[in-house]
Design an enzyme around this catalytic site. Structure first.
Site, PDB file in Angstrom:
ATOM      1  CG  ASP A 160      47.981  30.283  27.002  1.00  0.00           C
ATOM      2  OD1 ASP A 160      48.076  31.321  26.338  1.00  0.00           O
ATOM      3  OD2 ASP A 160      48.529  30.139  28.109  1.00  0.00           O
ATOM      4  CG  HIS A 188      51.034  32.396  29.811  1.00  0.00           C
ATOM      5  ND1 HIS A 188      50.010  32.198  28.926  1.00  0.00           N
ATOM      6  CD2 HIS A 188      51.005  33.719  30.129  1.00  0.00           C
ATOM      7  CE1 HIS A 188      49.384  33.346  28.721  1.00  0.00           C
ATOM      8  NE2 HIS A 188      49.976  34.282  29.439  1.00  0.00           N
TER       9      HIS A 188
END
Length: 332
Positions: A160, A188
Site C-alpha cells: 500500500d 491492510h
C-alpha cells in the site's frame, strides 16, 4: 569473506505471489547482492507437484546466490532453522463466505505454522505475514509463537505504501524514487489511511511537501485515498488475478529495509505490534511509519495528526479491534 547463507521460508510458495517472490529472493533483491540464501518453500498437499515444478525452475535458473532449496508439504521441515519467514499462504475469502468462516480457516493455518516456527525456527527469526487478513493473521501467529519476540512479527503494508508513492509520482510526473515519507496507517484493508501530510518530493532546489506541489486537497483527501485503498480490487478486475508481482516486490522491500536499514531521513510503513503510539490501542498489529536500523524497527514519533487524519486512524483501529475479537472467538 563469504557470508553464511540465510534460510528464508516462503509459505504458499507454489501460488501466484510465491512464484513471483522466490526468484526475487534467489537473485538477491530481498537481502542484497552478496547474501547467499537457502530457500524453504512450503505448500499444501494438493500443490505438491506444482511446488516441485517451482523447485525445478529455481535449479534451472542457476542463481549464484541460491545455495539450496527445501520444497515440502511438511510444516516442521519447512520451518526448521529458518531466519526469515514470509507467510504468503492463507485461506482466501471465497464468494458467499462470511468473514468468520475465513477467519476460522486462517486461525487453524496460522496456529499450526506458528507452533512449528516456535519450536523449530532459528533464534531471532523475523516473520512477515502477507496473507489476508494480514494484520490479524500476524496477531494469531504471535499468540501461538510466544517465544518469538513481538517486535519480530510484522505484516505487509509496504504494498500500500508503494502504491501511494506510485500515485504521487504519476500525478506530479516525477521519479518515484524522489517521493518519500508517505504513511499507511492501520489495517491492510479498505479502511487503511494513506497519509501524505508529511511526505515530500525532491525537486531541483529542495525537498518540498507533496501537498504544496499537488495543490489539490480535494484530490488528496478523496480520490487519492480511495485509489490506494481499492488498488488491489482494480488490479483483479483488470488482470482477472490478484496483484502478485507488486506484492512480491513489496515483501522484498519490507524485509530488505528491516534487515539492512532505511535511508537516513526516510521512513516506510510496516504493520507492527502497537505500543499505544499515536493513541492506537496497544495489542493490535497496526501499520505505522517506521525507521529501521541494525535489524530493528522503531515507530517514527512526534508527527502531527490533524482532525481529518485522527478520524481515519481511529476508524481503521476500530476495524482491527473487531477483527481481533472475531479471531479470538475462533480460538475457543
Amino acid at each position: 569473506m563469504a557470508k553464511d547463507p540465510v534460510r528464508v521460508l516462503v509459505t504458499g510458495a507454489a501460488g501466484q505471489i510465491g512464484y513471483a517472490l522466490v526468484p526475487m529472493i534467489a537473485r538477491g533483491v530481498m537481502l542484497g547482492p552478496d547474501q547467499p540464501v537457502i530457500l524453504h518453500m512450503l505448500d499444501i498437499p494438493p500443490a505438491a507437484e506444482s511446488l516441485n515444478g517451482v523447485k525445478m525452475e529455481l535449479v534451472d535458473a542457476a542463481f549464484p546466490l541460491l545455495k539450496g532449496v527445501v520444497a515440502t508439504i511438511d510444516v516442521v521441515e519447512a520451518c526448521t532453522g529458518v531466519n526469515i519467514a514470509v507467510m504468503v499462504g492463507g485461506f482466501p475469502r471465497k464468494e458467499g463466505m462470511e468473514r468468520k468462516d475465513v477467519m476460522t480457516k486462517n486461525v487453524s493455518i496460522y496456529k499450526s505454522q506458528a507452533s512449528a516456527l516456535e519450536k523449530h525456527a532459528a533464534a531471532n527469526c523475523k516473520v512477515l505475514v502477507v496473507a489476508n487478513p494480514a494484520n490479524t493473521n500476524a496477531l494469531i501467529l504471535k499468540e501461538f509463537a510466544p517465544s518469538i519476540p513481538e517486535k519480530n512479527i510484522t505484516c505487509l503494508t509496504r504494498l500500500d505504501h508503494n502504491r501511494a508513492l506510485g500515485q504521487i509520482s504519476e500525478r506530479l510526473n516525477v521519479e518515484v524514487s524522489d517521493v518519500k515519507n508517505v504513511i499507511i496507517w492501520g489495517n491492510h484493508s479498505s479502511t487503511q489511511y494513506p497519509d501524505v501530510n508529511h511526505a515530500t518530493v525532491k525537486t531541483t532546489s529542495a525537498e518540498k511537501p507533496v501537498r504544496e506541489l499537488i495543490a489539490d486537497d480535494a484530490w488528496l483527501n478523496a480520490e487519492f485515498i480511495t485509489t490506494v485503498q481499492q488498488r488491489g480490487a482494480a488490479i483483479i478486475k483488470a488482470r482477472k488475478l490478484s496483484s502478485a508481482l507488486s506484492a512480491a516486490s513489496a515483501a522484498c522491500d519490507h524485509i530488505r529495509d528491516w534487515v539492512l536499514g532505511t535511508p537516513e531521513g526516510t521512513w516506510v510503513s510496516m504493520g507492527v505490534y502497537s505500543d499505544g503510539s499515536y493513541n492506537v490501542p496497544a495489542g493490535l498489529i497496526y501499520s505505522f511509519p517506521v525507521n529501521c536500523r541494525n535489524g530493528e524497527w522503531q515507530i517514527v514519533q512526534g508527527l502531527s495528526i490533524d482532525e481529518f487524519s485522527r478520524k481515519k486512524l481511529d476508524s481503521t483501529a476500530e476495524e482491527l479491534s473487531e477483527e481481533k475479537a472475531l479471531a479470538y472467538s475462533c480460538l475457543s
